[in-house]
Design a protein around this motif. Structure first.
Motif, mmCIF file in Angstrom:
data_model
loop_
_atom_site.group_PDB
_atom_site.id
_atom_site.type_symbol
_atom_site.label_atom_id
_atom_site.label_comp_id
_atom_site.label_asym_id
_atom_site.label_seq_id
_atom_site.Cartn_x
_atom_site.Cartn_y
_atom_site.Cartn_z
ATOM 1 N N MET A 125 0.894 -1.266 -0.038
ATOM 2 C CA MET A 125 0.225 -0.161 -0.117
ATOM 3 C C MET A 125 0.926 1.381 0.034
ATOM 4 O O MET A 125 1.700 1.567 0.733
ATOM 5 N N ASP A 126 0.494 2.028 -0.952
ATOM 6 C CA ASP A 126 1.234 3.323 -0.950
ATOM 7 C C ASP A 126 0.366 4.521 -0.975
ATOM 8 O O ASP A 126 -0.438 4.845 -1.609
ATOM 9 N N LEU A 127 0.505 5.434 0.333
ATOM 10 C CA LEU A 127 -0.481 6.513 0.593
ATOM 11 C C LEU A 127 0.328 7.577 0.025
ATOM 12 O O LEU A 127 1.294 7.929 0.304
ATOM 13 N N ASP A 128 -0.383 8.482 -0.924
ATOM 14 C CA ASP A 128 -0.039 9.700 -1.540
ATOM 15 C C ASP A 128 -0.876 10.795 -1.082
ATOM 16 O O ASP A 128 -1.935 10.493 -0.615
ATOM 17 N N ASP A 129 -0.409 11.994 -1.093
ATOM 18 C CA ASP A 129 -1.046 13.236 -0.870
ATOM 19 C C ASP A 129 -0.367 14.366 -1.541
ATOM 20 O O ASP A 129 0.508 14.352 -1.754
ATOM 21 N N THR A 130 -1.398 15.548 -1.549
ATOM 22 C CA THR A 130 -0.671 16.806 -1.819
ATOM 23 C C THR A 130 -0.302 17.318 -0.654
ATOM 24 O O THR A 130 -0.757 17.362 0.465
ATOM 25 N N THR A 131 0.961 17.923 -0.758
ATOM 26 C CA THR A 131 1.509 18.556 0.234
ATOM 27 C C THR A 131 2.125 19.918 0.180
ATOM 28 O O THR A 131 1.910 20.420 -0.851
ATOM 29 N N GLY A 132 2.063 20.792 1.165
ATOM 30 C CA GLY A 132 2.470 22.229 1.115
ATOM 31 C C GLY A 132 4.106 22.145 0.814
ATOM 32 O O GLY A 132 4.690 21.071 0.831
ATOM 33 N N PRO A 133 4.674 23.132 0.623
ATOM 34 C CA PRO A 133 5.962 23.116 0.021
ATOM 35 C C PRO A 133 6.837 23.041 1.142
ATOM 36 O O PRO A 133 6.620 23.196 2.332
ATOM 37 N N ASP B 176 -4.274 12.735 -11.495
ATOM 38 C CA ASP B 176 -3.854 11.234 -10.725
ATOM 39 C C ASP B 176 -5.150 10.396 -10.538
ATOM 40 O O ASP B 176 -5.106 9.144 -10.647
ATOM 41 N N LEU B 177 -6.276 11.190 -10.025
ATOM 42 C CA LEU B 177 -7.432 10.489 -9.668
ATOM 43 C C LEU B 177 -8.419 10.231 -10.877
ATOM 44 O O LEU B 177 -9.517 9.648 -10.581
ATOM 45 N N ALA B 178 -8.192 10.684 -12.052
ATOM 46 C CA ALA B 178 -9.074 10.691 -13.173
ATOM 47 C C ALA B 178 -9.691 9.300 -13.562
ATOM 48 O O ALA B 178 -10.652 9.055 -14.020
ATOM 49 N N ASP B 179 -8.628 8.373 -13.756
ATOM 50 C CA ASP B 179 -8.823 7.098 -14.068
ATOM 51 C C ASP B 179 -9.774 6.297 -13.239
ATOM 52 O O ASP B 179 -10.543 5.764 -13.829
ATOM 53 N N MET B 180 -9.347 6.628 -11.996
ATOM 54 C CA MET B 180 -10.383 5.802 -11.111
ATOM 55 C C MET B 180 -11.647 6.286 -11.066
ATOM 56 O O MET B 180 -12.662 5.705 -11.079
ATOM 57 N N GLU B 181 -11.590 7.932 -11.064
ATOM 58 C CA GLU B 181 -12.984 8.495 -11.160
ATOM 59 C C GLU B 181 -13.859 8.053 -12.252
ATOM 60 O O GLU B 181 -15.038 7.747 -12.483
ATOM 61 N N ARG B 182 -13.039 7.819 -13.398
ATOM 62 C CA ARG B 182 -13.854 7.791 -14.647
ATOM 63 C C ARG B 182 -14.203 6.245 -14.755
ATOM 64 O O ARG B 182 -15.435 6.239 -15.303
ATOM 65 N N GLY B 183 -13.386 5.371 -14.216
ATOM 66 C CA GLY B 183 -14.208 3.931 -14.195
ATOM 67 C C GLY B 183 -15.300 3.963 -13.271
ATOM 68 O O GLY B 183 -16.085 3.108 -13.758
ATOM 69 N N LEU C 90 -5.995 12.865 -0.997
ATOM 70 C CA LEU C 90 -5.287 11.760 -0.441
ATOM 71 C C LEU C 90 -5.621 10.465 -1.437
ATOM 72 O O LEU C 90 -6.652 10.364 -1.991
ATOM 73 N N ALA C 91 -4.656 9.550 -1.475
ATOM 74 C CA ALA C 91 -4.901 8.478 -2.371
ATOM 75 C C ALA C 91 -3.886 7.329 -1.924
ATOM 76 O O ALA C 91 -3.068 7.364 -1.205
ATOM 77 N N VAL C 92 -4.349 5.928 -1.912
ATOM 78 C CA VAL C 92 -3.828 4.817 -1.660
ATOM 79 C C VAL C 92 -3.369 4.163 -3.082
ATOM 80 O O VAL C 92 -4.284 4.127 -3.933
ATOM 81 N N ARG C 93 -2.149 3.829 -3.407
ATOM 82 C CA ARG C 93 -1.914 3.296 -4.569
ATOM 83 C C ARG C 93 -1.496 1.815 -4.303
ATOM 84 O O ARG C 93 -0.921 1.636 -3.292
ATOM 85 N N ALA C 94 -1.746 1.078 -5.452
ATOM 86 C CA ALA C 94 -1.394 -0.164 -5.339
ATOM 87 C C ALA C 94 -0.976 -0.656 -6.882
ATOM 88 O O ALA C 94 -1.754 -0.529 -7.791
ATOM 89 N N GLY C 95 0.153 -1.239 -7.122
ATOM 90 C CA GLY C 95 0.895 -1.591 -8.428
ATOM 91 C C GLY C 95 0.908 -0.152 -9.230
ATOM 92 O O GLY C 95 0.747 -0.351 -10.433
ATOM 93 N N GLY C 96 0.884 0.945 -8.538
ATOM 94 C CA GLY C 96 1.082 2.278 -9.386
ATOM 95 C C GLY C 96 -0.149 2.807 -9.717
ATOM 96 O O GLY C 96 -0.080 3.900 -9.997
ATOM 97 N N ARG D 250 -9.351 -4.010 3.157
ATOM 98 C CA ARG D 250 -7.983 -3.937 3.489
ATOM 99 C C ARG D 250 -7.623 -2.636 4.586
ATOM 100 O O ARG D 250 -6.274 -2.689 4.492
ATOM 101 N N GLY D 251 -8.616 -2.054 4.673
ATOM 102 C CA GLY D 251 -8.035 -0.925 5.696
ATOM 103 C C GLY D 251 -7.758 0.586 4.904
ATOM 104 O O GLY D 251 -7.447 1.228 5.723
ATOM 105 N N TYR D 252 -7.952 0.219 3.662
ATOM 106 C CA TYR D 252 -7.447 1.672 2.897
ATOM 107 C C TYR D 252 -8.499 3.094 3.411
ATOM 108 O O TYR D 252 -7.810 3.964 3.497
#
Length: 204
Positions: free
Chosen positions: A1-9, A72-79, A113-119, A150-152
């Motif tokens: 599990m790879d959790l990503d986020d937008t962050t401040g500078p 980054d979220l577009a593909d998941m949202e589109r599906g 915020l996002a969780v990535r699996a396999g990219g 899976r607790g995501y």
């Protein structure tokens, strides 16, 4: 599990270029690891745990990398929209996907915020911050069907709640359907019902 986020500078003097910024981030990750009593590895991320300092968010948190954008979220949202609205035209689906970009202007602070699996993004949540009024909204918590249980979602909710607290937002809220199961998860995490909101739609 790879959790990503937008962050401040991440600020440095002089202003960081790509290589320097990467070095700063590597240093911070190493700092978090070394001070932790326990480190739990995830693909692309890790959690630091220090029961001795259980009240300290800095010593008990998820650490992740990378910024998440609307693209980054577009593909998941589109599906998701294609599954929910199988008769919708491609133009309608793209409008639904593209509207997320407008949300980047919707609040003083916007964090995807996002969780990535396999990219690929397999779970997501939005966080909208209004520190001046001490308010934060958590929205669009969603996990792809093949990656549930899976607790995501719980990890995203806990992280969004922590970020809102650290931003000075004492009141954190979200909207949930009264007859849907996610409200049970929200209740387990300390959220309670304070009111109702009604939406009306014309069907023809």
């Amino acid at each position: 599990m790879d959790l990503d986020d937008t962050t401040g500078p991440v600020l440095s003097e002089p202003a960081p270029d790509g290589d320097l910024l990467g070095g700063v981030r590597d240093f911070l990750r190493g700092f978090e690891r070394r001070q932790a009593e326990r480190v739990v590895e995830f693909p692309g991320g890790f959690a630091v745990l220090s029961p001795r300092y259980a009240a300290s968010h800095d010593h008990n948190k998820l650490c992740f990398r990378g910024a998440v954008t609307a693209d980054d979220l577009a593909d998941m949202e589109r599906g998701g929209w294609r599954g929910a609205l199988p008769d919708a035209s491609p133009e309608v689906v793209e409008q639904l996907v593209d509207r997320r970009r407008a949300r980047t202007r919707a609040a003083d602070g916007v964090v995807f915020l996002a969780v990535r699996a396999g990219g690929e993004v397999v779970a997501r949540a939005d966080l909208y911050l209004d520190p001046a009024r001490g308010l934060a909204q958590i929205e669009d918590v969603l996990t792809e069907e093949g990656h549930r249980d899976r607790g995501y979602a719980q990890a995203l909710l806990r992280d969004a709640t922590r970020r809102a607290h650290e931003a000075g937002c004492a009141t954190r809220f979200l909207l949930a359907a009264a007859d849907d199961w996610p409200q049970v998860l929200y209740g387990r995490l300390g959220y309670r019902v304070i009111g109702s909101r009604h939406l009306f739609a014309r069907t023809a």
